[in-house]
Design a protein around this motif. Structure first.
Motif, PDB file in Angstrom:
ATOM      1  N   LEU A1041       1.511  -2.142  12.985  1.00  0.00           N
ATOM      2  CA  LEU A1041       0.246  -2.656  13.490  1.00  0.00           C
ATOM      3  C   LEU A1041      -0.843  -1.734  12.969  1.00  0.00           C
ATOM      4  CD1 LEU A1041      -1.189  -4.516  15.590  1.00  0.00           C
ATOM      5  CD2 LEU A1041      -0.814  -2.726  17.252  1.00  0.00           C
ATOM      6  N   GLY A1042      -1.947  -2.292  12.498  1.00  0.00           N
ATOM      7  CA  GLY A1042      -3.009  -1.418  11.999  1.00  0.00           C
ATOM      8  C   GLY A1042      -4.323  -2.175  11.928  1.00  0.00           C
ATOM      9  N   HIS A1043      -5.412  -1.442  11.545  1.00  0.00           N
ATOM     10  CA  HIS A1043      -6.674  -2.157  11.295  1.00  0.00           C
ATOM     11  C   HIS A1043      -7.437  -1.403  10.229  1.00  0.00           C
ATOM     12  CE1 HIS A1043      -9.108   0.729  13.624  1.00  0.00           C
ATOM     13  NE2 HIS A1043      -8.075   0.784  14.456  1.00  0.00           N
ATOM     14  N   GLU A1086      -2.711   3.076  11.669  1.00  0.00           N
ATOM     15  CA  GLU A1086      -1.589   2.130  11.767  1.00  0.00           C
ATOM     16  C   GLU A1086      -0.407   2.835  12.409  1.00  0.00           C
ATOM     17  OE1 GLU A1086       1.064   1.610   8.224  1.00  0.00           O
ATOM     18  OE2 GLU A1086      -0.829   1.881   7.162  1.00  0.00           O
ATOM     19  N   ARG A1087       0.393   2.060  13.109  1.00  0.00           N
ATOM     20  CA  ARG A1087       1.559   2.653  13.735  1.00  0.00           C
ATOM     21  C   ARG A1087       2.779   1.758  13.487  1.00  0.00           C
ATOM     22  NH1 ARG A1087       0.200   6.936  16.523  1.00  0.00           N
ATOM     23  NH2 ARG A1087      -1.894   7.087  17.419  1.00  0.00           N
ATOM     24  N   ASP A1248       1.413  12.119  14.425  1.00  0.00           N
ATOM     25  CA  ASP A1248       2.724  11.899  15.022  1.00  0.00           C
ATOM     26  C   ASP A1248       3.562  10.986  14.122  1.00  0.00           C
ATOM     27  OD1 ASP A1248       2.352  13.547  17.090  1.00  0.00           O
ATOM     28  OD2 ASP A1248       1.850  12.003  18.574  1.00  0.00           O
ATOM     29  N   GLY A1249       2.882  10.046  13.505  1.00  0.00           N
ATOM     30  CA  GLY A1249       3.573   9.135  12.573  1.00  0.00           C
ATOM     31  C   GLY A1249       4.143   9.915  11.404  1.00  0.00           C
ATOM     32  N   SER A1312      12.309  -0.445   5.277  1.00  0.00           N
ATOM     33  CA  SER A1312      11.179  -0.296   4.343  1.00  0.00           C
ATOM     34  C   SER A1312       9.868  -0.099   5.112  1.00  0.00           C
ATOM     35  CB  SER A1312      11.075  -1.524   3.452  1.00  0.00           C
ATOM     36  OG  SER A1312      10.916  -2.665   4.282  1.00  0.00           O
ATOM     37  N   SER A1313       9.783  -0.649   6.343  1.00  0.00           N
ATOM     38  CA  SER A1313       8.525  -0.512   7.085  1.00  0.00           C
ATOM     39  C   SER A1313       8.235   0.953   7.404  1.00  0.00           C
ATOM     40  CB  SER A1313       8.594  -1.318   8.385  1.00  0.00           C
ATOM     41  OG  SER A1313       9.659  -0.858   9.173  1.00  0.00           O
ATOM     42  N   LEU A1314       9.299   1.788   7.458  1.00  0.00           N
ATOM     43  CA  LEU A1314       9.075   3.198   7.794  1.00  0.00           C
ATOM     44  C   LEU A1314       8.581   3.982   6.581  1.00  0.00           C
ATOM     45  CD1 LEU A1314      12.227   4.026   9.964  1.00  0.00           C
ATOM     46  CD2 LEU A1314       9.891   3.747  10.750  1.00  0.00           C
TER      47      LEU A1314
END
Length: 1320
Positions: A1041-1043, A1086-1087, A1248-1249, A1312-1314
């Motif tokens: 999720l991000g903006h 984004e997280r 933290d990400g 892949s999302s990580l």
């Protein structure tokens, strides 16, 4: 099937138990066949016509020569045999399955031969062999009765309107069956039958002009299937009657001889006895050989072809419903017996009726596995044959050499190599493996439908042409040419010869050419050794049969070589085992499967669930206390022998094909027995009959003298032998009596233990009142309910076992494969229940057709409601109160529409299965079916009174058993239909109190699951909810999720994201509880959020389960709002808790890798989710961390890592690290490289990400334990950590390092999302 199952006494030693004559009873005259009439009556009743009219008037339609008349058992000798009571009705029905048939001199009157089998309640079998011929009718009453019938028939025809008299209701399910079986096959040519229809004399019967003939049957009933011997004896007997000169002795002598003076050959020996004209030889396999099977297997292969036969064999092993279809009774018998003998060491446990008499057609309605043979009428098309249920049916059209298979069933292991080996055996005997060729036999192949047409040369030519067409027709896969020609071509071609030599040198076999050569050679040298052509043929058949059987048997010896290791022997004695049989696991299926090669699993996991396998294991367990069952003894013997020679490949899980090694020996054993006859029976001799008895007219079978045939000889040497063996047996029995249970009790237990279908193995042939039919159906209903209970229990234990092994519930478990097997068998059970007692069959799947009826009705109602709108108040209130997701409506129709829109599923059976899987996954199966059955009017319209679905109490229990399946989570729909498009709905839930619910930036989201991801999707501004279609993602794992940080209000505090699969209703919650925005929290735009499945809360608010759970359930809330503020609250985890959490996290990852691959679930959750590795390490790093807010700025663990890396880099440049050990320098570089790569990623993930990413990459590349010492050694630690911090305690850090090292054995892969955007 073995001889051992035939009672005690002198019985087992007698070759034949009864000699029977069936035919017309001149006393009672012509009686219509009542059973056929009853059948018509039932049919008429079922279709709602007036039953009485049906039975009286309708019969005049058929010409009298074609009607079925009642046959009677005219005589049977002896009167009774105590160990095998004579069942008059069954024998009569099976000797003449279609009753008497009449012929005139104009018709074909070849004698026919067929065999039958009677299975008793305890599963033992008796065989019957029947020779049917035509005898002139001499009784004037019968001739005049036939004449009268013809006059009535003609009168009826003249008055009625001929064309319209045909029956119109062909839609009825059994109607077409009835019409195809009512009449005996038309013997006359079409022209004569048409003239008889018109009422002219042409094809009718006129006593003054025509001679009338009627069928008569001679039958031998024997305990063992010595088919060839019986056939030859009976045909000699018939020849004696028709011959011009009388036979050497009266016929009584020969019948008496075979009944009382011919013993069964002992195991492993051959026996010669004397027919009327020539001796007859039979032989019986030895104790270690395959049990006796005298039906020519070669014929079954020629009729169907190897490929088809192997598929049919697989269906039989998996206990599907099997219907054989042919005009010829003997062919039905040959294929049925052939298939069942190939099952060695297993035995068919269900209904077995190779010849189904016309009056028993309602048995096709049986909702259990069956193997039945149905006689087809000449010229009847398969398409006219409507069967009650086809979802699980294997239909074998023997005469057209083709089979129709059930939809998806697993293939037999190593099928290609297996077929190859069988083909080579066939070729070596000169048979085409493609099949479709009628078997070549020495004696003309008997066609036993009484109306076989005369075989004129012209007709044969036509048949041969038709056969050629069939061979060229690709549909049957028959492309066989003439083998001899092929061989000549191969031999004449120099290039091919060279290729062959080359192939041989390189070790490639050219077996087929060799086989051809051998076969062609073999054909040239026949008839040696002074044997007649018929004997030669018989020997060839026997050798071929045994070699084919050996190939099948050796497949099982390799597949189940170690089965004994997995049999669970848990009872101290037989009695306690029998009493607890139901509750106990007696075979360790999971361990057995995990020991098998991967390609075998689909087949084996189905097969070990069958009744035949269960019975096999039961027999094995019982062999501790009793004598071993014959087949089991032979099988175990073979396994031991294989172990001795160590034939098995050294590697256990090898799926390499092992060929059968004992083909030659098995064929030699048979040949030797036939070359050297071991025993010869007493010759037939004169009996003491009065002078003048035993005379007869040529062409008529005489009435035999009952007094001499009803009792055996009092003194012959082998009746004395049996007496001594009997005494020996009695002694043995007394010794074992105290070990054994009372036999009846044991039988009762075994009946119950083997439960389903056993008591229905052989329908009672005699009494067929509607009451009996109802009783049978009631047994079916009880059986179905029991099966449902067992299956649901098994499915629960399987799943619970997996989810709660620590409760000691169930066994260590294997795979989605097994789950699939169980679900497939549940689908099959539901299909069988839904097709029980159907009024009218529509489509192949009974369940789906019921659903379609329901859908049509409901949609009609919906339309009517739409025209008169009623406000749905309750509905609206519910959806308003839900913060997150609007609730999904529970609807049978909606689920059907989802299935109907899936273009991947092409058939009705497939749709029904998909619908069951979907309902199971949604935990709505029981509810949906209850809804479906709540429309009583519909159920009444579709089902007969006795149907399972109309037995109220059983239906309730059945739904209750299905309800129990809601206790576990199935993903049996999502995981099977992986390519379909699925609509998803995503909702983003901000924390309104603390943040603007509005944001000026443009948010985006990307959803990932085990099967793929949706790609980045823009969310419309301020809507915070979107639906999107995307190929099935499987179980969802992460959401990114991000903006884009645009505008003034770009900061955003998100509570969680909810995503729901709109088809299955599975809702996932992705907790966040953090800010997204620059300059707030850890500055992340984004997280990556980790998902968890939301459990719906309770049945009553199944709609509400999708709402956001209360805030404190959001797992990361406690850990993450800001670690610093926690320090103020005094609820820090203690050092012991932190260490425990790390141990737990690592443990979970290790357990994950010990599960079978298909079941592992998501590794991401174990790394980054709540109580995952990242969270645990974060807590470790936070312990004693000095994160006081300097000028309101929070310090994060990532800051410490960055500082440490900066220190190392500067130290490196100054050369401080030059003297450190080389590997350490390398590690330093790797840490710096990773941290810099993470920092320079284009993604704006927060601190933290970044820490999360570092831990994940370190775990993947096995670097974490090497990095830790570097961070600990770094002086920065003194500034940033208190003295008491765990990170500064050497022993704790060393313990942590050793724990993390245990992860090195496993290949950790990251979603892949990580790792998107990290360039290493």
């Amino acid at each position: 099937m073995s001889g051992s199952s035939v009672g005690s006494g002198a019985a087992p030693c007698r070759f034949a138990h009864y000699f029977v004559i069936c035919g017309i009873d001149t006393e009672t005259g012509l009686e219509p066949d009542e059973l056929a009439a009853l059948y018509q009556w039932l049919e008429a009743d079922r279709q709602g016509r007036d039953p009485d009219a049906a039975t009286t008037g309708e019969n005049f339609e058929q010409s009298p020569l074609k009607r079925t008349f009642k046959s009677k058992v005219l005589a049977h000798y002896p009167e009774n045999v105590e160990w095998n009571p004579f069942d008059q009705d069954a024998v009569n029905m099976l000797c003449m399955p279609k009753g008497l048939s009449f012929r005139t001199q104009a018709d074909q009157r070849e004698p026919q031969f067929h065999s039958f089998i009677i299975t008793k309640e305890d599963g033992s079998r008796t065989y019957g062999f029947v020779h049917t011929f035509y005898e002139e009718v001499t009784s004037p009453q019968i001739c005049s009765a036939m004449q009268t019938l013809y006059q009535m028939h003609n009168a009826e025809h003249a008055s009625a309107n001929p064309p319209s008299s045909s029956s119109s209701s062909s839609s009825s399910s059994m109607d077409s069956l009835a019409s195809s079986l009512d009449e005996a096959d038309s013997p006359t040519s079409s022209s004569s039958s048409s003239s008889s229809r018109g009422g002219g004399g042409g094809g009718g019967y006129d006593a003054s002009r025509d001679t009338l003939y009627v069928s008569k049957a001679l039958c031998l009933i024997t305990p063992m299937p010595f088919m060839h011997a019986c056939r030859r004896f009976l045909s000699q007997l018939h020849r004696a009657v028709t011959a011009a000169t009388a036979p050497p002795l009266p016929l009584e002598s020969y019948v008496h001889n075979i009944l009382y003076e011919v013993p069964l050959p002992p195991p492993g020996r051959s026996l010669k006895f004397h027919g009327v004209y020539e001796p007859v030889v039979c032989q019986r396999p030895g104790l270690s050989e395959l049990p006796l099977a005298d039906f020519p297997l070669g014929d079954a292969f020629s009729l169907l072809g190897v490929e088809n036969l192997v598929q049919l064999f697989t269906c039989t092993l998996l206990e599907m419903q099997i219907l054989l279809y042919s005009q010829d009774y003997q062919r039905l018998m040959t294929v049925a017996e052939g298939i069942t003998t190939l099952l060695f060491p297993f035995q068919w446990q269900h209904v077995y009726v190779p010849i189904l008499p016309a009056s028993l057609l309602h048995f096709l309605d049986a909702p259990v596995p069956y193997l039945m043979g149905l006689q087809s009428k000449e010229g009847t098309d398969r398409s006219k044959l409507e069967l009650p249920q086809e979802a699980n049916l294997c239909f074998v059209d023997i005469d057209n050499h083709c089979i129709e298979l059930p939809e998806d069933f697993p293939q037999f292991p190593n099928k290609t190599e297996f077929i190859q080996e069988l083909s080579e055996v066939l070729l070596s005997f000169g048979l085409s493996p493609k099949g479709g060729a009628p078997p070549r036999t020495g004696t003309p192949a008997p066609r036993s439908n009484p109306g076989s047409t005369p075989s004129t040369p012209g007709r044969e030519r036509k048949a041969a042409a038709a056969l050629r067409e069939l061979e060229d027709d690709g549909r049957n896969g028959n492309l066989a040419g003439d083998e001899l020609a092929v061989l000549e071509l191969l031999q004449g071609n120099a290039t091919l010869e060279r290729l062959q030599a080359l192939a041989k040198r390189t070790g490639v076999t050219v077996a087929r050419v060799d086989a051809l050569r051998a076969g062609v050679k073999g054909q040239g040298t026949e008839g040696q050794g002074g044997r007649t052509a018929a004997e030669e043929e018989e020997l060839r058949n026997a050798k071929l049969s045994v070699q084919l059987r050996e190939v099948f048997a050796s497949r099982f010896t390799t597949m189940f070589a170690d089965y004994e290791a997995f049999v669970i022997q848990s009872s101290p004695d037989l009695e306690s085992w029998l009493t607890n049989r139901e509750q106990m696991h007696n075979f360790d299926k999971a361990s057995f499967l995990s020991d098998q090669p991967e390609p075998y699993l689909p087949f084996l996991s189905h097969f070990i669930e069958t009744q035949m396998f269960a019975t096999f294991v039961d027999n094995k367990i019982m062999s501790q206390w009793e004598e071993k069952e014959t087949l089991l003894r032979v099988f175990d013997g073979r396994i031991d022998k294989a172990r001795l020679y160590n034939v098995r490949a050294p590697s256990l899980r090898s799926s390499n094909y092992q060929r059968c090694t004992i083909l030659k020996e098995s064929a030699q054993a048979i040949e030797q027995r036939l070359m050297k006859i071991d025993h010869t029976a007493i010759h037939p001799h004169l009996l003491d009959m009065k002078i003048g008895q035993g005379k007869y007219e040529q062409g008529f079978f005489p009435k035999l003298q009952a007094d001499v045939l009803n009792a055996g000889p009092t003194n012959n040497k082998w009746s004395h032998r049996t007496a001594t063996t009997q005494r020996r047996k009695d002694r043995h029995r007394q010794q074992t009596e105290h070990l054994n249970l009372d036999n009846d009790l044991k039988e009762k237990y075994m009946q119950e233990a083997r439960s389903l279908g056993k008591n229905l193995r052989q329908p009672k042939l005699s009494d067929l009142s509607p009451a009996v039919i109802a009783q049978t159906n009631w047994k079916f209903v009880e059986g179905l309910l029991k099966e449902c209970r067992m299956k649901t229990k098994r499915m629960l234990v399987e799943k619970m076992g997996r989810e709660a092994v620590e409760l000691g519930h169930g066994e260590a478990n294997i795979t989605g494969l097994e789950e699939n097997t169980l679900i497939a068998s549940l689908c099959d059970l539901l299909e069988r229940i839904w097709s029980h007692g159907l009024q009218v069959k529509q489509g192949k799947s009974a369940l789906w057709s019921h659903l379609l009826h329901y859908q049509a009705r409901e949609e009609k109602l919906e339309q009517q409601q739409a025209e008169s709108p009623v406000p749905h108040v309750a509905e609206r209130r519910k959806s308003e109160s839900a913060i997150g997701m609007p609730s999904l409506r529970v609807s049978v129709i909606q689920d059907m529409r989802h299935i109907q829109s899936m273009s991947e599923i092409k058939t009705e059976v497939g749709r029904a299965r998909a619908w069951i899987r979907l309902s199971l996954e949604k935990k709505l199966l029981s509810q949906h079916l209850k809804q479906l059955l709540s429309r009583q009017a519909l159920t009444k319209k579709l089902y007969k009174r006795y149907a399972f679905l109309r037995c109220e109490e059983e239906k309730e229990q059945f739904l209750f058993h299905l309800l129990s399946l809601n206790a576990v989570d199935y993903f049996c729909f999502t995981s099977v239909f992986t390519t379909i498009m699925i609509p998803y709905r995503a909702v983003i839930i901000p924390i309104k109190k603390l943040s603007n619910a509005m944001t000026t930036s443009n948010p985006w989201v990307c959803v990932s699951g085990e099967l793929g991801d949706s790609g980045v999707m823009q969310i419309p501004k301020n809507v915070l909810e979107m639906t999107f279609d995307c190929q099935n993602l499987g179980k969802l794992t992460t959401v990114q999720l991000g903006h884009d940080n645009a505008g003034l209000l770009a900061k955003w505090l998100v509570d969680c994201v909810m995503v729901r699969n709109e088809i299955t209703g599975h809702t996932y919650k992705f907790p966040c509880g953090r800010w997204l925005g620059k300059g707030v929290d850890d500055g992340s735009l984004e997280r990556v959020l980790i998902g968890e499945l939301v459990v719906p809360s309770g049945e009553e608010d199944s709609g509400r389960g999708c709402r956001t759970p209360p805030l404190q359930r959001s797992p990361s809330q406690t850990r993450r709002i800001s670690i610093t503020s926690l320090s103020g609250r005094g609820c820090k985890p203690t050092s012991a808790q932190i260490q425990e959490a790390i141990g737990e996290a690592v443990n979970n990852i290790i357990k994950h890798f010990h599960k079978p691959e298909k079941e592992r679930g998501s590794l991401t959750i174990l790394l980054c989710g709540e109580s995952g590795l990242v969270g645990a390490l974060e807590q470790f790093f936070h312990h004693g961390f000095k994160s006081a807010r300097l000028f309101q700025k929070t310090v994060f663990v990532w800051d410490f890592v960055e500082k440490a890396v900066a220190y190392m880099e500067s130290a490196d440049q100054m050369g401080d690290l030059q003297e450190t050990a080389e590997p350490l320098g390398m590690t330093c570089q790797s840490l710096c490289r990773y941290v810099n790569a993470i920092n320079s990623t284009p993604r704006s993930i927060g601190k933290d990400g970044k820490f999360q990413l570092l831990v994940c990459l370190g775990a993947r590349d096995r670097l974490l334990p090497q990095w830790l010492p570097l961070l600990v050694e770094c002086p920065v630690i003194l500034r940033m950590y208190e003295d008491s911090a765990l990170l500064r305690d050497r022993s704790t850090v060393n313990a942590l390092i050793s724990v993390l090292q245990t992860l090195h054995d496993f290949p950790i892969t990251l979603e892949s999302s990580l790792v998107k955007g990290v360039d290493l």
